[in-house]
Design a protein around this motif. Structure first.
Motif, PDB file in Angstrom:
ATOM      1  N   ALA A  55      14.975  -4.334   2.169  1.00  0.00           N
ATOM      2  CA  ALA A  55      15.819  -3.142   2.380  1.00  0.00           C
ATOM      3  C   ALA A  55      15.120  -2.387   3.888  1.00  0.00           C
ATOM      4  O   ALA A  55      15.183  -1.991   3.960  1.00  0.00           O
ATOM      5  CB  ALA A  55      16.029  -2.729   0.338  1.00  0.00           C
ATOM      6  N   PHE A  56      13.569  -2.045   3.195  1.00  0.00           N
ATOM      7  CA  PHE A  56      13.080  -1.651   4.104  1.00  0.00           C
ATOM      8  C   PHE A  56      12.563  -2.324   5.512  1.00  0.00           C
ATOM      9  O   PHE A  56      12.657  -1.150   6.110  1.00  0.00           O
ATOM     10  CB  PHE A  56      11.263  -1.453   3.891  1.00  0.00           C
ATOM     11  N   VAL A  57      12.265  -3.377   5.441  1.00  0.00           N
ATOM     12  CA  VAL A  57      12.436  -3.931   6.950  1.00  0.00           C
ATOM     13  C   VAL A  57      13.972  -3.837   7.587  1.00  0.00           C
ATOM     14  O   VAL A  57      13.539  -3.755   8.841  1.00  0.00           O
ATOM     15  CB  VAL A  57      12.332  -5.387   6.814  1.00  0.00           C
TER      16      VAL A  57
ATOM     17  N   GLY B 228       0.935  -1.205   0.387  1.00  0.00           N
ATOM     18  CA  GLY B 228       0.075  -0.289  -0.358  1.00  0.00           C
ATOM     19  C   GLY B 228       1.012   1.525   0.109  1.00  0.00           C
ATOM     20  O   GLY B 228       0.676   2.190  -0.470  1.00  0.00           O
ATOM     21  N   LEU B 229       1.745   1.338   0.855  1.00  0.00           N
ATOM     22  CA  LEU B 229       2.747   2.773   1.017  1.00  0.00           C
ATOM     23  C   LEU B 229       3.426   2.648  -0.538  1.00  0.00           C
ATOM     24  O   LEU B 229       4.220   3.783  -0.972  1.00  0.00           O
ATOM     25  CB  LEU B 229       4.118   1.908   1.702  1.00  0.00           C
TER      26      LEU B 229
ATOM     27  N   PHE C 252      10.465   5.673  -3.098  1.00  0.00           N
ATOM     28  CA  PHE C 252      11.467   5.488  -2.382  1.00  0.00           C
ATOM     29  C   PHE C 252      12.652   6.085  -2.681  1.00  0.00           C
ATOM     30  O   PHE C 252      13.443   5.716  -2.513  1.00  0.00           O
ATOM     31  CB  PHE C 252      11.687   4.125  -2.034  1.00  0.00           C
ATOM     32  N   ALA C 253      12.300   7.526  -3.390  1.00  0.00           N
ATOM     33  CA  ALA C 253      14.161   8.399  -3.899  1.00  0.00           C
ATOM     34  C   ALA C 253      14.287   8.609  -2.511  1.00  0.00           C
ATOM     35  O   ALA C 253      16.436   8.391  -2.465  1.00  0.00           O
ATOM     36  CB  ALA C 253      13.230   9.469  -4.226  1.00  0.00           C
TER      37      ALA C 253
END
Length: 497
Positions: free
Chosen positions: A85-87, A32-33, A39-40
């Motif tokens: 990577a976000f985690v 959703g995000l 994510f620049a």
């Protein structure tokens, strides 16, 4: 204690509303995000959420699995790399992390992701059980990780409440994915659940109101009625009922958030009697959104084979049925009396229910793992007295329900409850039918026509020869003199020549 994570916090407006309502547990969907950010630069949870808020990071794989044609294998690989990577960038700020269980990639790919990445997350990792893998896979995940996510779609098609509660008694933490049904939230010993149901009023125009003892949901067509009905109750709780009834989106969502929090508090306070090992577990909560189940493999035709004939000695009566043999006498072909035995079916008094799969297993005082149901109804309805007694019992149950619904209606301000009205109408019809069946009136109508001279013949055909003769007979003997006089015949003497 059950924890409810309010989903949808990836949207700034909803995230702000949850923070303003002091909601401590929220859910964030990565898919959703990803729809709203490129994510620049680093997207950090610590910059977006208050310090006291606990965040459940959901991969959003439900969206991927529900739209398999929208994501190629390359898309999923790219999405998985970005998610991992976000985690890692936000691991110290999340309470729990679900895996990206893209079913289109196959179970081997999912298992590799677990061993290569998710397994290193420790207790924060949430593996997701796929119902298609069967119950043995659920047991394996529970034993391997001590925590497992169970989608509601895996529960609705099959009653596995008993299995889940048995797993929870071993100390495994169960997480309910997309749960929307309060009955499932109550009947299963969840450790946590995630939900976006609180957003339904903004998305679909319905209303969700905690009445003090239950969570009421009013569809869009009935929301005005529901909001007026609970006006006094919401006034006492400090809500602006004018804004609420005027469909103000913020006030409507405030009521929904408050209602779901009250439901969770209510479930946690009930202290259900389910005995857990090594320690008791409190109630449960869960939530679900309707889902489309994606197919991992293309449809394939299967060959059918002819069933192998069983030996007659292996056959047995269908469980749940019993037979009663009745002998009777009748005339045979030669006119002789012969005896004949008939099998009359009936329902067995004992139940096929098993504790492990029973709907009320979590709070039944007679629950025992792997046991059959302790309760039975050894009643047969053969005589008129037995049927009448059963009818009386059913009417008593129905009256108790009506009386309870009336009490609830009064406690909620006295606004007419359509459900109670429906029950009252059904009661009126039932009573009218009962009275009609007990009526002793008898009416017989016979209509016949015939020529005058054939009337006696018709009477004979209908009621017999004696009735016909009685119909032709006079009420009493009549002297011939009277007959002559009535006919105008003058008595005279004949004189011969």
């Amino acid at each position: 204690m059950l924890t409810l994570y309010f989903g949808g916090s990836e949207i700034p407006g909803w995230r702000k509303l949850l923070a303003e309502q002091d909601v401590t547990d929220v859910g964030l969907s990565f898919v959703g995000l990803s729809r709203r950010t490129k994510f620049a630069r680093p997207w950090l949870i610590s910059d977006k959420y208050p310090d006291g808020q606990r965040v459940f990071l959901d991969s959003g794989a439900y969206t991927v699995n529900s739209k398999p044609d929208s994501y190629s294998r390359e898309d999923i690989e790219t999405l998985s790399d970005r998610y991992q990577a976000f985690v890692l960038a936000n691991l110290d700020r999340v309470e729990m992390v679900s895996e990206l269980d893209a079913r289109a990639m196959g179970p081997d790919w999912i298992e590799r992701q677990r061993s290569d990445f998710y397994g290193d997350l420790g207790e924060k990792f949430l593996p997701i059980w796929d119902a298609a893998a069967g119950l043995p896979e659920l047991e394996r995940l529970a034993d391997s990780y001590g925590r497992v996510g169970v989608p509601q779609t895996s529960i609705s098609g099959r009653d596995i409440a008993g299995v889940l509660n048995r797993i929870a008694r071993r100390g495994v933490r169960l997480h309910g994915i997309a749960m929307t049904k309060p009955d499932l939230m109550e009947s299963i010993a969840w450790d946590s659940v995630a939900s976006t149901s609180w957003l339904s009023p903004a998305q679909y125009g319905d209303s969700q109101i905690w009445t003090g003892h239950t969570l009421k949901r009013y569809p869009k067509a009935y929301k005005a009625q529901g909001r007026k009905r609970h006006r006094a109750h919401l006034d006492r709780e400090g809500f602006d009922t004018d804004l609420f009834e005027g469909d103000d989106s913020t006030e409507v969502l405030k009521v929904a958030v408050w209602s779901w929090r009250q439901l969770v508090g209510h479930l946690n306070s009930r202290k259900k009697t389910l005995t857990m090992s090594p320690e008791p577990v409190t109630d449960v909560n869960g939530e679900t959104t309707p889902a489309v189940v994606g197919m991992d493999t293309p449809e394939a035709r299967t060959k059918t084979t002819t069933a192998v004939a069983r030996d007659e000695s292996e056959r047995e009566l269908l469980p749940g049925l019993s037979l009663r043999q009745v002998s009777r006498s009748e005339l045979g072909e030669n006119g002789e009396q012969i005896s004949r035995t008939d099998n009359l079916p009936s329902i067995a008094g004992t139940s096929l229910r098993q504790c492990n799969s029973c709907y009320i297993a979590s709070h039944c005082k007679a629950f025992r793992p792997d046991a059959g149901c302790a309760y039975e109804v050894p009643i047969t309805l053969r005589t008129r007295e037995q049927i009448d007694a059963a009818d009386d019992a059913i009417r008593a149950i129905r009256f108790q329900r009506i009386a309870f619904m009336h009490m609830v209606e009064q406690m909620e301000g006295g606004y007419a409850d359509p459900n109670l009205t429906k029950e009252l109408d059904g009661w009126d019809r039932s009573i009218a039918k009962h009275r009609e069946s007990e009526s002793e009136t008898l009416s017989i109508s016979v209509k016949a026509s015939s020529r005058a001279q054939a009337q006696s013949g018709m009477i004979a055909r209908l009621f017999g020869k004696d009735a016909s003769e009685s119909a032709r007979a006079l009420a009493a003997p009549v002297q011939s003199d009277h007959v002559f006089a009535d006919a105008g015949i003058v008595e005279a003497e004949v004189i011969g020549d």
